[in-house]
Design a protein around this motif. Structure first.
Motif, short mmCIF file in Angstrom:
data_model
loop_
_atom_site.label_atom_id
_atom_site.label_comp_id
_atom_site.label_asym_id
_atom_site.label_seq_id
_atom_site.Cartn_x
_atom_site.Cartn_y
_atom_site.Cartn_z
N ASP A 7 0.82 -1.20 0.00
CA ASP A 7 0.00 0.00 0.00
C ASP A 7 0.85 1.25 0.00
OD1 ASP A 7 -2.33 -1.35 -0.17
OD2 ASP A 7 -2.94 -1.08 1.90
N ARG A 8 1.97 1.22 0.70
CA ARG A 8 2.85 2.39 0.71
C ARG A 8 3.31 2.71 -0.70
NH1 ARG A 8 5.49 1.60 5.99
NH2 ARG A 8 3.97 2.91 6.99
N LEU A 24 -9.70 4.26 1.37
CA LEU A 24 -9.16 3.30 2.32
C LEU A 24 -10.26 2.42 2.88
CD1 LEU A 24 -6.80 5.56 4.49
CD2 LEU A 24 -6.18 4.19 2.48
N MET A 25 -9.93 1.14 3.08
CA MET A 25 -10.77 0.24 3.86
C MET A 25 -10.04 0.09 5.19
SD MET A 25 -13.55 -0.66 2.38
CE MET A 25 -14.07 -2.07 3.33
N ILE A 26 -10.71 0.43 6.27
CA ILE A 26 -10.07 0.47 7.58
C ILE A 26 -10.78 -0.53 8.51
CG2 ILE A 26 -9.55 1.93 9.58
CD1 ILE A 26 -9.68 4.28 7.40
N SER A 27 -10.01 -1.44 9.03
CA SER A 27 -10.52 -2.42 9.99
C SER A 27 -10.44 -1.80 11.38
CB SER A 27 -9.69 -3.70 9.91
OG SER A 27 -10.17 -4.64 10.82
N VAL A 28 -11.57 -1.83 12.09
CA VAL A 28 -11.69 -1.14 13.38
C VAL A 28 -11.94 -2.16 14.49
CG1 VAL A 28 -13.01 0.61 14.64
CG2 VAL A 28 -12.65 0.86 12.18
N LYS A 77 -6.21 -2.32 10.94
CA LYS A 77 -5.64 -2.54 9.62
C LYS A 77 -6.11 -1.45 8.68
CE LYS A 77 -4.79 -6.30 6.43
NZ LYS A 77 -5.57 -6.97 5.40
N VAL A 78 -5.25 -1.05 7.75
CA VAL A 78 -5.59 -0.05 6.74
C VAL A 78 -5.19 -0.61 5.39
CG1 VAL A 78 -5.15 2.30 5.89
CG2 VAL A 78 -5.17 1.87 8.36
N ASP A 79 -6.13 -0.62 4.47
CA ASP A 79 -5.84 -1.07 3.10
C ASP A 79 -6.29 0.00 2.13
OD1 ASP A 79 -4.90 -3.83 3.48
OD2 ASP A 79 -6.92 -4.18 4.27
N VAL A 80 -5.48 0.22 1.09
CA VAL A 80 -5.92 1.10 0.01
C VAL A 80 -6.96 0.33 -0.78
CG1 VAL A 80 -5.24 2.34 -2.08
CG2 VAL A 80 -3.72 2.32 -0.09
N ASP A 81 -8.10 0.97 -1.00
CA ASP A 81 -9.20 0.36 -1.74
C ASP A 81 -9.13 0.86 -3.18
OD1 ASP A 81 -11.42 -1.28 -1.85
OD2 ASP A 81 -12.81 0.32 -1.37
N GLU A 82 -9.41 0.02 -4.14
CA GLU A 82 -9.44 0.43 -5.54
C GLU A 82 -10.83 0.94 -5.89
OE1 GLU A 82 -6.96 0.84 -7.39
OE2 GLU A 82 -5.40 -0.36 -6.48
#
Length: 91
Positions: A7-8, A24-28, A77-82
Motif C-alpha cells: 500500500d505504501r 481506504l478500507m479500515i478495519s476497526v 488494519k488499513v488497506d488502500v481500496d481500488e
C-alpha cells in the motif's frame, strides 16, 4: 507492519499520479467505530460507509494523511481500496 508495504508503494504512486485522496478500507477494533470515524474526520477524511457488525469503515483520505490513519487508536488494519479515480483534471 508487513501488510503496509504494498500500500505504501500504491500511495507513493497515487501522489506521483496527482491524486488528492485515496480510498481506504479500515478495519476497526470492536466498539471503536465512532472514535475512529471522528479521528479520520479530523485528519480530513470523508467516511463514506461503515459497518460496525464487521468492524469496517470506508473513507476517502487525503493522500498526505494516509500514514496518520495507521496511528489512530482503534485501527487494526488499513488497506488502500481500488480504484484510484480522483485525479486532478489535466490542464
Amino acid at each position: 507492519m508487513s501488510s503496509a508495504k504494498p500500500d505504501r508503494i500504491r500511495i507513493e504512486q497515487a501522489k506521483r499520479d496527482g491524486h488528492l485522496t485515496v480510498p481506504l478500507m479500515i478495519s476497526v477494533q470492536p466498539g471503536r467505530d465512532e472514535e475512529v470515524e471522528q479521528a479520520l474526520t479530523r485528519l480530513g477524511a470523508t467516511v463514506e460507509s461503515r459497518d460496525p457488525r464487521i468492524g469496517y469503515l470506508r473513507a476517502e483520505m487525503p493522500v498526505d494523511k494516509v500514514e496518520d490513519a495507521y496511528l489512530i487508536i482503534g485501527v487494526s488494519k488499513v488497506d488502500v481500496d481500488e480504484p484510484l479515480n480522483n485525479r486532478l483534471p489535466e490542464p
